[in-house]
Enzyme design. Structure first.
Site, PDB file in Angstrom:
ATOM      1  N   CYS A  31      60.100 -83.080-109.053  1.00 20.11           N
ATOM      2  CA  CYS A  31      59.083 -83.965-108.478  1.00 20.11           C
ATOM      3  C   CYS A  31      58.483 -83.349-107.207  1.00 20.11           C
ATOM      4  O   CYS A  31      59.169 -83.214-106.198  1.00 20.11           O
ATOM      5  CB  CYS A  31      59.735 -85.315-108.185  1.00 20.11           C
ATOM      6  SG  CYS A  31      58.779 -86.421-107.134  1.00 20.11           S
ATOM      7  N   CYS A  34      58.571 -85.540-104.122  1.00 16.86           N
ATOM      8  CA  CYS A  34      59.954 -85.636-103.635  1.00 16.86           C
ATOM      9  C   CYS A  34      60.286 -84.436-102.748  1.00 16.86           C
ATOM     10  O   CYS A  34      60.939 -84.581-101.710  1.00 16.86           O
ATOM     11  CB  CYS A  34      60.937 -85.693-104.802  1.00 16.86           C
ATOM     12  SG  CYS A  34      60.738 -87.118-105.880  1.00 16.86           S
TER      13      CYS A  34
END
Length: 102
Positions: A31, A34
């Site tokens: 991600c 993230c």
């Protein structure tokens, strides 16, 4: 102090029974957002001794992610006294993250 890795097995002890407010970061290695949020989370874990920072890899802890209905990441959940008090979705600034538990 790095973020505490949380699993289904230690979630209650690390998060729900913590004597400090807790920020739980739900993330995954693939991600991009993230990865953008990760340095901020680490900074908070190192500079804010009054806040416990925990990390949940959603790929490894699917049951825990499902329990909290995590459908997008990064998601931050804030707990105080074992209760969910706030949450945030996506990349947000450090001040906003701290505001989740203040």
């Amino acid at each position: 102090m790095a973020a505490t890795v949380v699993t289904k097995a230690n979630f209650e002890a690390e998060v729900l029974k913590s004597d400090k407010p807790v920020i739980v970061d739900f993330w995954a290695s693939w991600c991009g957002p993230c990865r953008m949020l990760s340095p901020v989370i680490e900074e908070i874990s190192e500079t804010e001794p009054g806040i416990k920072v925990c990390s949940v890899n959603v790929d490894e802890q699917m049951e825990l992610a499902a329990q909290f209905q995590i459908s997008s990441i990064p998601t931050l959940l804030a707990f105080k006294g074992g209760q969910l008090v706030n949450q945030s979705l996506g990349v947000i600034p450090k001040a906003q993250i701290l505001g989740l538990v203040k």
